[in-house]
Design a protein around this motif. Structure first.
Motif, mmCIF file in Angstrom:
data_model
loop_
_atom_site.group_PDB
_atom_site.id
_atom_site.type_symbol
_atom_site.label_atom_id
_atom_site.label_comp_id
_atom_site.label_asym_id
_atom_site.label_seq_id
_atom_site.Cartn_x
_atom_site.Cartn_y
_atom_site.Cartn_z
ATOM 1 N N ILE A 1 -0.851 -0.947 -6.196
ATOM 2 C CA ILE A 1 -1.062 -0.917 -4.749
ATOM 3 C C ILE A 1 -2.475 -1.385 -4.389
ATOM 4 O O ILE A 1 -3.390 -1.377 -5.214
ATOM 5 C CB ILE A 1 -0.795 0.498 -4.168
ATOM 6 N N ASN B 1 -4.376 -0.071 -1.895
ATOM 7 C CA ASN B 1 -5.188 0.917 -1.171
ATOM 8 C C ASN B 1 -6.652 0.964 -1.603
ATOM 9 O O ASN B 1 -7.556 1.036 -0.788
ATOM 10 C CB ASN B 1 -4.611 2.322 -1.358
ATOM 11 N N VAL C 1 0.843 -1.209 0.000
ATOM 12 C CA VAL C 1 0.000 0.000 0.000
ATOM 13 C C VAL C 1 0.872 1.250 0.000
ATOM 14 O O VAL C 1 2.072 1.186 0.257
ATOM 15 C CB VAL C 1 -0.925 0.039 1.248
ATOM 16 N N TRP C 2 0.246 2.357 -0.302
ATOM 17 C CA TRP C 2 0.887 3.651 -0.048
ATOM 18 C C TRP C 2 0.377 4.125 1.304
ATOM 19 O O TRP C 2 -0.844 4.136 1.546
ATOM 20 C CB TRP C 2 0.488 4.659 -1.103
ATOM 21 N N ASP C 3 1.317 4.503 2.155
ATOM 22 C CA ASP C 3 0.937 5.025 3.468
ATOM 23 C C ASP C 3 0.508 6.477 3.282
ATOM 24 O O ASP C 3 1.342 7.361 3.086
ATOM 25 C CB ASP C 3 2.116 4.919 4.431
ATOM 26 N N THR C 4 -0.786 6.698 3.310
ATOM 27 C CA THR C 4 -1.308 8.045 3.049
ATOM 28 C C THR C 4 -1.317 8.907 4.307
ATOM 29 O O THR C 4 -1.741 10.054 4.263
ATOM 30 C CB THR C 4 -2.731 7.966 2.464
ATOM 31 N N THR D 1 0.424 11.736 -1.156
ATOM 32 C CA THR D 1 1.540 10.781 -1.012
ATOM 33 C C THR D 1 2.445 10.846 -2.236
ATOM 34 O O THR D 1 3.674 10.807 -2.124
ATOM 35 C CB THR D 1 0.998 9.353 -0.814
ATOM 36 N N CYS E 1 1.645 8.787 6.592
ATOM 37 C CA CYS E 1 2.966 8.895 7.202
ATOM 38 C C CYS E 1 3.587 10.273 6.946
ATOM 39 O O CYS E 1 3.212 10.984 6.027
ATOM 40 C CB CYS E 1 3.907 7.818 6.687
#
Lengths: 51, 180
Positions: free
Chosen positions: B101, B103, A34-37, B39, A39
């Motif tokens: 990803i 998400n 995942v992308w850590d949205t 991001t 952090c």
């Protein structure tokens, strides 16, 4: 090269044994997928400090 | 493996990440763009600092997994602490390109997941090969319990292997592999 191939084999086997078959909700807990949205920008630097 | 290559981040690859990943995000619904855009901007900004010769990046060593068409499919965060008391190369994280990803996905496509695992395996194996040749020690950080479970499964498997060419153990959330 032999040790690299050996490492790849055992790591792949372990990775697939844990991840394949997981449902979507569990896979989303895995940071690599995942992308850590949430952090912060300095977080990776913090990992390096902690090492 | 699948025509991938493992290259240190440079201006050309940064340009591709900036353009191609942006296009992939912009093709998503507005709600998804709202989630991923900050991001993306943070990642690109961070990469810009890395390739700027006037910025100090310390031990950080960013690499990119590039596919056979020259497209960046993952950004890999390593540190190269070769001058430290305990020299090692550390694998901190991997950021997959936006369309890979999890998400925004509601279900698991096993074929897509298999391709993603190939990219991750290529990144880890490439970093491991560099580490074993340069400093003989490689560490992987397990940020979540699922990856720590992978480490434990790997160690259990390795303990039963009589011809192991390296020592492998866990140090808190790190998997450590040392050449014998």
């Amino acid at each position: 090269m032999e040790s690299v191939a050996h490492f790849e084999n055992i790591f792949r086997e372990a990775l697939e044994s844990v991840l394949l078959g997981m449902d979507c909700a569990d896979l989303k807990k895995i940071h690599w997928l995942v992308w850590d949205t949430d952090c912060c920008e300095e977080e990776s630097a913090d990992f390096a400090e902690a090492a | 493996m699948d025509g991938y290559s493992f290259v240190e981040l440079n201006e050309e690859l940064l340009g591709k990440i900036r353009d191609q990943w942006k296009a992939k995000i912009e093709a998503l619904p507005d709600e998804a763009i709202d989630i991923l855009w900050p991001t993306y901007q943070r990642t690109v900004g961070w990469c810009e600092k890395y390739v700027d010769p006037n910025q100090e990046s310390g031990d950080l060593w960013l690499h990119v997994v590039v596919d056979g068409d020259g497209c960046p499919v993952a950004l890999v965060e390593l540190t190269n602490a070769h001058r430290a008391k305990d020299p090692s190369i550390k694998f901190l994280n991997i950021d997959l390109e936006p369309s890979s990803i999890m998400n925004l996905q509601d279900s698991v496509d096993q074929e897509s997941l298999g391709k993603v695992l190939n990219v991750i395996m290529f990144a880890i194996t490439s970093a491991f090969a560099i580490a074993i040749n340069q400093v003989r020690k490689f560490k992987i950080y397990g940020r979540d319990d699922e990856i720590v479970s992978v480490f434990d499964a790997l160690i259990a498997k390795h303990m039963n292997d009589p011809e192991q060419p390296f020592n492998i153990y866990r140090q808190q959330r790190w998997l450590v592999i040392e050449a014998v």
